[in-house]
Design an enzyme around this catalytic site. Structure first.
Site, PDB file in Angstrom:
ATOM      1  CB  SER A   1      44.729  39.675  48.230  1.00 62.43           C
ATOM      2  OG  SER A   1      43.818  40.597  48.801  1.00 62.43           O
TER       3      SER A   1
ATOM      4  CE1 TYR B   1      40.417  35.838  47.409  1.00 65.05           C
ATOM      5  CE2 TYR B   1      40.932  37.598  48.944  1.00 65.05           C
ATOM      6  CZ  TYR B   1      40.903  37.105  47.654  1.00 65.05           C
ATOM      7  OH  TYR B   1      41.364  37.877  46.601  1.00 65.05           O
TER       8      TYR B   1
HETATM    9  N1  NAP Z   1      39.346  41.958  42.319  1.00 64.92           N
HETATM   10  C1  NAP Z   1      39.936  42.260  43.475  1.00 64.92           C
HETATM   11  O1  NAP Z   1      39.524  43.187  44.209  1.00 64.92           O
HETATM   12  C2  NAP Z   1      41.184  41.513  43.910  1.00 64.92           C
HETATM   13  C3  NAP Z   1      41.945  42.066  44.957  1.00 64.92           C
HETATM   14  C4  NAP Z   1      43.099  41.408  45.376  1.00 64.92           C
HETATM   15  C5  NAP Z   1      43.484  40.236  44.747  1.00 64.92           C
HETATM   16  N2  NAP Z   1      42.715  39.716  43.746  1.00 64.92           N
HETATM   17  C6  NAP Z   1      43.161  38.473  43.125  1.00 64.92           C
HETATM   18  O2  NAP Z   1      43.419  38.714  41.756  1.00 64.92           O
HETATM   19  C7  NAP Z   1      43.233  37.489  41.014  1.00 64.92           C
HETATM   20  C8  NAP Z   1      42.308  37.781  39.848  1.00 64.92           C
HETATM   21  O3  NAP Z   1      41.039  38.165  40.362  1.00 64.92           O
HETATM   22  P1  NAP Z   1      39.958  38.983  39.532  1.00 64.92           P
HETATM   23  O4  NAP Z   1      39.429  40.010  40.426  1.00 64.92           O
HETATM   24  O5  NAP Z   1      40.513  39.343  38.218  1.00 64.92           O
HETATM   25  O6  NAP Z   1      38.810  37.846  39.415  1.00 64.92           O
HETATM   26  P2  NAP Z   1      37.928  37.330  38.207  1.00 64.92           P
HETATM   27  O7  NAP Z   1      37.572  38.437  37.283  1.00 64.92           O
HETATM   28  O8  NAP Z   1      36.839  36.547  38.845  1.00 64.92           O
HETATM   29  O9  NAP Z   1      38.911  36.319  37.418  1.00 64.92           O
HETATM   30  C9  NAP Z   1      39.319  35.106  37.982  1.00 64.92           C
HETATM   31  C10 NAP Z   1      39.995  34.290  36.913  1.00 64.92           C
HETATM   32  O10 NAP Z   1      40.488  33.085  37.498  1.00 64.92           O
HETATM   33  C11 NAP Z   1      40.015  31.960  36.728  1.00 64.92           C
HETATM   34  N3  NAP Z   1      39.892  30.809  37.607  1.00 64.92           N
HETATM   35  C12 NAP Z   1      39.155  30.682  38.747  1.00 64.92           C
HETATM   36  N4  NAP Z   1      39.295  29.453  39.241  1.00 64.92           N
HETATM   37  C13 NAP Z   1      40.141  28.780  38.423  1.00 64.92           C
HETATM   38  C14 NAP Z   1      40.663  27.470  38.405  1.00 64.92           C
HETATM   39  N5  NAP Z   1      40.357  26.555  39.361  1.00 64.92           N
HETATM   40  N6  NAP Z   1      41.514  27.122  37.404  1.00 64.92           N
HETATM   41  C15 NAP Z   1      41.827  28.009  36.423  1.00 64.92           C
HETATM   42  N7  NAP Z   1      41.363  29.262  36.387  1.00 64.92           N
HETATM   43  C16 NAP Z   1      40.516  29.647  37.370  1.00 64.92           C
HETATM   44  C17 NAP Z   1      38.669  32.454  36.194  1.00 64.92           C
HETATM   45  O11 NAP Z   1      38.205  31.715  35.061  1.00 64.92           O
HETATM   46  P3  NAP Z   1      37.284  30.382  35.228  1.00 64.92           P
HETATM   47  O12 NAP Z   1      36.282  30.681  36.300  1.00 64.92           O
HETATM   48  O13 NAP Z   1      36.699  30.185  33.875  1.00 64.92           O
HETATM   49  O14 NAP Z   1      38.204  29.291  35.603  1.00 64.92           O
HETATM   50  C18 NAP Z   1      39.047  33.873  35.795  1.00 64.92           C
HETATM   51  O15 NAP Z   1      39.749  33.863  34.575  1.00 64.92           O
HETATM   52  C19 NAP Z   1      42.656  36.477  42.012  1.00 64.92           C
HETATM   53  O16 NAP Z   1      43.696  35.644  42.472  1.00 64.92           O
HETATM   54  C20 NAP Z   1      42.136  37.345  43.143  1.00 64.92           C
HETATM   55  O17 NAP Z   1      42.091  36.663  44.371  1.00 64.92           O
HETATM   56  C21 NAP Z   1      41.578  40.336  43.303  1.00 64.92           C
END
Ligand code: NAP
Length: 263
Positions: free
Chosen positions: A143, A156
């Site tokens: 991120s 985070y």
């Molecule tokens: N959205 C943003 O603005 C943003 C910005 C920068 C970086 N990111 C990063 O991008 C990545 C994806 O985020 P997103 O925004 O797409 O979030 P999201 O929609 O909440 O998706 C998160 C995914 O991770 C899975 N997950 C969470 N904990 C887990 C665990 N212990 N084991 C296996 N799977 C797990 C969740 O499924 P389950 O809960 O069913 O396990 C879900 O499939 C993350 O690493 C996040 O930090 C996001």
């Protein structure tokens, strides 16, 4: 657009593949002819995404697993490789956000376990095979929050900084052996991880656009992918300020989701 000739026939594994950016990566990869394996914990969203992938005529598999469990993840990767073929591209996208203020050691530890150790565990599961074949790509989704500490986000930001440093070192070890290591650093992307306040605060990148940028970076063998550029530049500028001025500036930033326990 991503290159069909690169992705066609590849076996692609995505942790966090049931939601948000990971789900969009899976959909984009199958649209280009990849076989896709997704990993996440909760079965209903995992199965719904698997059905979406297969509805597009793709060969896809899903396994419920916690990425913080190194042995469980290794077994899940082995099972997916048996069904989809040796992993060509692995993407560590699973992540959670928890507020770090007030500080709770157990909650902060959970963030580190999922975001940082989850990426390390995936690397440990896929790299031996990739290194033996002398080809493959590993991408970790960190991120822009890795660049500077943000208020309320100690765990985070630390977890994402760990991913950046981990992959930076790993790249030096893996690239001479033919395996590409890519670090993706998105800004705010419109997914369930984002709060309504963040959504209202500005134009967000769609998950589909984020997936395209990440997959394009992987196919080009990029070391790092930062987007949007302006946010990445602002974060790097903040990093270069003297600490006292940086603290003053960052204390005035809106908190990245006061009460957010997401993912
Ligand atoms: N959205 C943003 O603005 C943003 C910005 C920068 C970086 N990111 C990063 O991008 C990545 C994806 O985020 P997103 O925004 O797409 O979030 P999201 O929609 O909440 O998706 C998160 C995914 O991770 C899975 N997950 C969470 N904990 C887990 C665990 N212990 N084991 C296996 N799977 C797990 C969740 O499924 P389950 O809960 O069913 O396990 C879900 O499939 C993350 O690493 C996040 O930090 C996001």
């Amino acid at each position: 657009m991503i290159s069909k000739s690169f992705w066609h026939g590849k076996s692609v594994l995505v942790t966090g593949g049931s939601s948000g950016i990971g789900r969009a990566i899976g959909l984009a990869a199958v649209a280009s002819g990849s076989r896709v394996g997704i990993i996440a914990r909760k079965r209903p969203p995992l199965e719904a995404t698997l059905a979406d992938l297969r509805a597009r005529g793709a060969i896809a598999e899903a396994i419920a697993c916690d990425v913080a469990d190194a042995e469980g993840l290794r077994a899940a990767v082995t099972m997916l490789e048996e069904r989809l073929g040796s992993c060509d591209v692995a993407i560590a996208c699973a992540g959670i956000h928890r507020t770090s203020w007030p500080l709770d050691a157990a909650i902060a530890g959970e963030v580190i376990d999922v975001n940082a150790k989850g990426c390390i565990n995936l690397a440990a599961a896929v790299l031996p095979g990739m290194l033996a074949r002398r080809r493959g790509s590993l991408c970790g989704v960190a991120s822009i929050a890795a660049v500077v500490g943000l208020p309320g986000n100690a765990a985070y930001c630390a977890s994402k900084a760990a991913v950046v440093a981990f992959l930076e070192s790993l790249r030096l070890d893996c690239q001479p052996a033919g395996v590409d290591i890519t670090t993706a650093c998105p800004g705010v992307v419109d997914t369930p991880m984002v709060t309504d306040a963040e959504r209202a605060a500005g134009r967000l990148i769609t998950a589909a656009a984020a997936a395209t940028l990440i997959l394009r970076g992987i196919e080009r063998g990029r070391a790092e992918i930062w987007f949007p550029r302006r946010t990445a530049l602002a974060a790097r500028l903040a990093r270069s300020l003297p600490a006292t001025i940086r603290d003053w500036v960052l204390r005035r930033q809106p908190r990245m989701a006061e009460s957010s326990d997401r993912g």
